[in-house]
Design a protein around this motif. Structure first.
Motif, PDB file in Angstrom:
ATOM      1  N   ALA A 132      -2.745  -6.840  10.051  1.00  0.00           N
ATOM      2  CA  ALA A 132      -2.272  -6.403   8.737  1.00  0.00           C
ATOM      3  C   ALA A 132      -3.115  -6.929   7.586  1.00  0.00           C
TER       4      ALA A 132
ATOM      5  N   VAL B 100       0.819  -1.223   0.000  1.00  0.00           N
ATOM      6  CA  VAL B 100       0.000   0.000   0.000  1.00  0.00           C
ATOM      7  C   VAL B 100       0.855   1.277   0.000  1.00  0.00           C
TER       8      VAL B 100
ATOM      9  N   GLY C 130      -4.454   6.366   7.980  1.00  0.00           N
ATOM     10  CA  GLY C 130      -5.524   5.413   7.661  1.00  0.00           C
ATOM     11  C   GLY C 130      -5.032   4.121   7.031  1.00  0.00           C
ATOM     12  N   ALA C 131      -3.717   3.878   7.054  1.00  0.00           N
ATOM     13  CA  ALA C 131      -3.189   2.683   6.383  1.00  0.00           C
ATOM     14  C   ALA C 131      -3.720   1.404   7.014  1.00  0.00           C
ATOM     15  N   GLY C 132      -4.028   1.464   8.309  1.00  0.00           N
ATOM     16  CA  GLY C 132      -4.517   0.276   9.008  1.00  0.00           C
ATOM     17  C   GLY C 132      -5.897  -0.165   8.544  1.00  0.00           C
ATOM     18  N   LEU C 133      -6.547   0.625   7.710  1.00  0.00           N
ATOM     19  CA  LEU C 133      -7.868   0.251   7.219  1.00  0.00           C
ATOM     20  C   LEU C 133      -7.775  -0.726   6.052  1.00  0.00           C
ATOM     21  N   PHE C 134      -6.572  -0.858   5.478  1.00  0.00           N
ATOM     22  CA  PHE C 134      -6.403  -1.695   4.293  1.00  0.00           C
ATOM     23  C   PHE C 134      -6.283  -3.175   4.640  1.00  0.00           C
TER      24      PHE C 134
END
Lengths: 818, 245
Positions: free
Chosen positions: A405, A102, A582-586
């Motif tokens: 993750a 990402v 917001g990377a943890g939303l992926f």
């Protein structure tokens, strides 16, 4: 064929097929170890790409290759053998880091590079088979038979070999198969060339078997997997490594900084877990063996975790632990005074580590007369069991990092489906409970999906008000859900509230809970869990599911992707928030699958269709498009069914690798037999190929529709049988469908051969291309729509193929010479 | 789409302003200075868009002064001021600058504070804390990382940072209690010793999630009465329901 002994060629073809399908399955294992299991689908797509591209290659180089069949075959086989090992070693050097996908666009290029590296061995294997087909045209039927025989055997050989050998030695064994195939055909070369070739083969064999280090190629396990990280810690070391088809187990001890795994431990606790040994499966998925010296007071921390809640409500329960792993959850039941414990673990090697290898460390836990340990798959065990339990405890098997993750986005899990929960609840005694602890994501995903799944299961079981039987509590990183056989009493609710208060855990849901009681200790921006659970247990559930930005609809056996939360419509928002925290939303696992599909589309076009386009631009006038569509639709449909069956049979056979091996070999062998039989039919009913296609498609549709209704029932009744019975049953179930599915392609090809022989490479190429794309697309559609829909879609494609030929002139006119 | 344009227009304006100022007054800075200023401007913009009140200016000054490129391997230097996590070897990462700023802001560092860091990593977080607090004690469990970070911090002149190779589970009792504790990667539970070593009124922050994907920040606050409370902060403005505000 004067100069060749055909028997040797046939046998060589078999050996190549054994090695090719064996390599396909082994590569899935190897990539699961060094990366993650997502690549299983990529490997199937890769193998098909190899076959498609070699078809184009042979079509282009026919004039040069045919006169030198023996040389071309033996060199291809030798290169297959060599590249099988070299490409695995090279593939590991590609600095692909799936977790960074990402952030870093270069990762997509690395993924493509890996795809191309692993494609090479399959290209050479397919070239051997393709050359045999091209050069021994009169014996196509027998070559096909030996090819399928080898392929069918290959799946079983590799699974058996993985029980006896390390993955590296299994790889070497397959390379030797290809070497023998090369030698068998190479011995027919003319004298000076033959001697040189044999010498080369001999040297390679000796080098491979005697000089290559036992553990080469090394596993370069991703440095971001749990095992790699654990081994970076000062003084951490490997105590032992064990392998079978279910996984590569590595036991790690860290004396200086011991493992102390205690998910959901209260911040109020004054206790800490004793030292532990870690068991990593395929470099991740850590399970721990907890040191136990017989003194229960050393385990006092077990009172202060969310998972302890059911033991506050049940007195000396009879417990079933699903997923015993390193035995800590069994020890947990012992600590809490369970009167009898049945523990189920899939991998016998894991049980042996606790019961035998590290029995002293584990305090000879499994010698306790209250404990019975079973080697079995959870669903299969429960289905077979008549007994009822006071508590069924589903252990927290996946790692925190993996959960966080999105590593498991593509994992089928038949443990958290509506049907599984129903089955478990049927084995809970009146007043007893099912307890499930999960990692807590924020905003919530797992916990709410589980809530929706359990609610649906209770409804199906006839509960008038499911909400009366569910309790959900949470710490900062775990949630524990209790599902009671009966309604929770006022007294029980009081105990739950006291337990939460003393540990600073939050109650997230219990019957008649009010909003003011939520979100008190571990404060979230909103009381997400309470709001979600309340909505899901009320009349607005459907609206909530629709409006929630993650996919939290109940997981079912038809769509068993419990860990898949991604909704396409949320993607633009996630992308815009990526750098803003917001990377943890992926879910990167899902993104890898999409990337794999895109590269399959591009690589297939470049390596299969483009070479054909260069040479043979002109299709037969008038009918070319229709013919192309026919073979394209067949390619898509066949793989849709095959991929859906692989995923569906995981439930029945208990493990993805068994499912891949059995379903692949079943489809190959029985489709091959169907293909052979279609030729008999064509000879018998010359000029009526159109009807034969219609008959075959009718057969496919009928059998598949019957299966859609019958398979769940059949699985339900037979899942408790031992593997030795389930595998032949699975093959028998696959047989009629695969047999019919093997027919439309050769019938169409026969028509092409007699009316437009120049189109043959296109027919192969287009069909191969569709298969390459379909392997990834089928998985993606299964995740989004469910197996039933994918199979129905495949049937629609088969019908469309039949319609395409029915409405065109091409199949209506009899073939030349009839 | 309009929002995007707005961000980038503002970003560009801030960037040009900072670049102009930088060229004028920072003749002694490294070639990375412009990149760093742009990164800081981006973080400030994102913080504003997230709806949080702006990060403490002292924190942003620290972000603007610490040379992140000194904390990453050579092959990653060209990405040093991109607002993303980077691998630093040994299976570890240097955190996303935005998350570092947010974590630092959450513990509200005071100039007399004594801070404990569990997981030195590259040393970047300790370097950011260094100008903001009285002293930083940082522990690492991976030997080569601990050695590299200690040497790096010393060379760069972060004199109030003390590092040690050892088990962070039991904290650093000699220097306890701490006004703040920063744990750079979450484990299965918060070690009880760390909670004990947190001063009353102190704060502990822990990022939760994978190495490259921070899901939430766990903020543990010990009240003046000794009660422990946690707040789970999503580092982004994200409402999980459509149509809800």
């Amino acid at each position: 064929m004067k100069t060749y002994d055909r028997r040797f060629v046939f046998f060589s073809v078999s050996l190549i097929s054994v090695a090719a399908i064996g390599y396909e399955i082994l590569l899935m294992r190897l990539l699961s170890i060094v990366q993650w299991h997502h690549f299983a689908y990529m490997i199937i797509s890769l193998a098909l790409l190899g076959y498609g591209a070699s078809g184009s290659f042979i079509a282009l180089g026919k004039r040069l290759l045919v006169p030198h069949f023996a040389l071309a075959f033996s060199v291809s086989a030798l290169l297959f053998s060599v590249t099988m090992i070299i490409c695995f070693a090279l593939g590991q050097l590609v600095p692909f880091n799936a977790l960074e996908i990402v952030w870093d666009p270069r990762q997509l290029a690395y993924l493509s590079l890996m795809y191309l590296v692993f494609f090479v061995p399959f290209f050479f294997a397919a070239s051997c088979i393709g050359l045999a087909f091209t050069c021994l045209k009169k014996h196509i039927g027998r070559i096909y038979f030996f090819d399928l025989l080898g392929a069918g055997a290959g799946a079983l050989v590799v699974v058996a070999a993985l029980f006896l050998l390390s993955p590296q030695n299994t790889l070497r064994l397959l390379a030797v198969f290809a070497l023998f195939a090369s030698a068998l055909v190479g011995r027919t070369l003319a004298s000076p060339a033959r001697n040189r070739f044999m010498l080369t083969l001999g040297s390679f064999f000796i080098g491979l078997w005697f000089f290559l280090p036992q553990n080469w190629p090394d596993f370069r396990i991703s440095q971001f997997k749990g095992q790699s990280q654990a081994l970076q810690v000062i003084d951490a070391h490997v105590l032992g490594q064990y392998s079978n088809p279910l996984g590569l187990l590595t036991v790690v001890e860290s004396p200086a900084i011991p493992f102390r795994d205690a998910p959901g431990l209260s911040l109020n606790t004054q206790s800490e877990p004793p030292a532990q040994l870690a068991i990593f499966t395929d470099g991740d998925a850590m399970s721990v063996i907890t040191r136990f010296d017989g003194n229960l007071s050393s385990l006092a921390y077990m009172d202060d975790v969310t998972a302890a809640l059911p033991y506050r409500l049940l007195d000396k329960p009879r417990v079933l632990v699903l997923g015993a792993g390193g035995g800590t959850d069994v020890l947990f039941a012992v600590y809490h005074g369970a009167r009898a414990i049945d523990a189920v673990e899939l991998n016998p090697l894991v049980t042996k580590l606790v019961a035998d290898t590290h029995a002293d460390f584990a305090g000879h836990l499994y010698d306790d007369e209250r404990i019975d340990v079973y080697t079995d798959e959870a669903r299969s065990f429960v289905a077979r069991r008549a007994a009822r339990y006071d508590l069924i405890h589903i252990a927290l098997l996946d790692s925190f990092a993996a959960s966080g993750a999105g590593v498991q986005a593509l994992s089928e899990s038949y443990l958290y489906t509506v049907e599984a929960i129903e089955e478990f609840l049927q084995h809970v005694a009146p007043g007893g409970m099912l307890a499930i602890t999960r990692w807590l994501k924020v905003p919530p995903r797992d916990s709410l999906k589980l809530f929706a799944t359990v609610t649906e299961a209770l409804q199906r079981e006839g509960a008038a008000d499911p909400a009366q039987s569910i309790v959900l509590i949470r710490s900062w990183n775990t949630s524990t859900m209790l599902v009671k056989n009966g309604n929770f009493s006022v007294r029980e609710i009081e105990i739950i509230k006291e337990f939460c208060e003393s540990n600073s855990f939050d109650t997230a849901f219990y019957p008649s809970m009010t909003a003011s009681e939520a979100n008190r200790y571990n404060v979230l921006d909103q009381p997400f869990l309470f709001d979600g659970a309340t909505a899901l247990s009320g009349p607005g559930a459907a609206d909530f599911l629709e409006r929630y930005k993650f996919k939290i609809e109940p997981a079912t056996d038809d769509k068993p992707y419990f860990f898949h939360f991604f909704k396409w419509r949320t993607l633009p928002e996630m992308l815009s928030l990526r750098k803003r925290g917001g990377a943890g939303l992926f879910e990167w696992g899902y993104l890898v699958l999409v990337a794999t599909l895109i590269q399959a589309i591009l690589a297939g076009a470049a390596l299969i269709l483009f070479p054909l386009w260069i040479v043979k631009r002109r299709w037969p006038r008038g009918t070319g498009t229709r013919m192309g569509a026919y073979f394209f639709l067949l390619g898509l449909a066949f793989l849709f069914v095959e991929m859906a069956f692989i995923q569906k049979f995981i439930l029945f056979l208990g493990h993805p690798l068994y499912s891949v091996a059995v379903v692949l070999s079943g489809f190959l062998v029985f489709a091959g037999l169907g293909s052979g039989y279609s030729q008999t039919l064509v000879r018998r009913y010359r000029g009526r190929r159109l009807y034969l296609v219609a008959y075959a498609v009718t057969g496919i549709v009928s059998v598949a529709l019957v299966y859609l209704f019958l398979l769940p029932e059949l699985f339900d009744r037979l899942i408790g049988q031992p593997d030795a019975i389930k595998i032949p049953i699975a093959l028998l179930m696959i047989a009629p469908l695969a047999f019919c599915m093997g027919m439309p392609f050769p019938i169409g090809l026969g028509q092409v051969a007699s009316k437009a022989p120049d189109f043959i490479p296109w027919a192969w190429g287009i069909n191969g291309y569709a298969s390459v794309v379909s392997a990834s697309l089928g998985t993606l559609l299964a995740i989004e729509l469910g197996f039933t829909t994918v199979i129905l879609l495949a049937l629609a494609l088969y019908v469309a193929a039949a319609v395409v030929v029915n409405t065109g002139a091409f199949f209506r006119s009899p073939p030349a010479g009839s | 789409m309009n929002l995007y344009k707005k961000i980038y227009r503002n970003k560009a304006a801030v960037f040009i302003l900072l670049a102009t100022v930088s060229i004028g007054i920072r003749a002694d800075d490294t070639p990375y200075a412009l990149d760093r200023d742009a990164m800081v401007a981006e973080i400030e913009e994102y913080a504003r868009l997230t709806g949080n009140q702006a990060f403490d200016q002292r924190v942003m000054q620290a972000m603007a002064s610490v040379q992140r490129h000194e904390f990453v391997p050579d092959v990653q230097k060209r990405f040093a001021y991109e607002n993303r996590p980077l691998p630093i070897g040994f299976g570890q990462t240097i955190s996303q600058p935005y998350i570092v700023a947010l974590m630092t802001d959450l513990i509200a560092p005071g100039s007399d504070d004594v801070v404990l860091e569990i997981g030195t990593g590259s040393g970047y977080q300790a370097a950011i804390l260094s100008p903001l607090v009285k002293s930083v004690y940082s522990m690492e469990i991976i030997e080569p990382l601990a050695e590299q970070a200690a040497a790096r911090l010393q060379t760069l002149g972060f004199d109030n940072v003390t590092t040690r190779l050892g088990d962070g589970y039991y904290g650093w009792a000699e220097h306890a209690p701490f006004d703040a504790i920063v744990v750079t990667a979450a484990a299965s539970h918060v070690p009880p010793s760390l909670v004990r070593q947190l001063r009353r009124g102190g704060r502990m922050v822990i990022p939760v999630g994978g190495r490259f994907l921070t899901q939430q920040l766990l903020l543990i606050e010990k009240t003046e009465t000794g009660e422990v409370k946690t707040r789970q902060v999503i580092p982004v403005r994200f409402v999980p329901l459509t149509g809800a505000h």
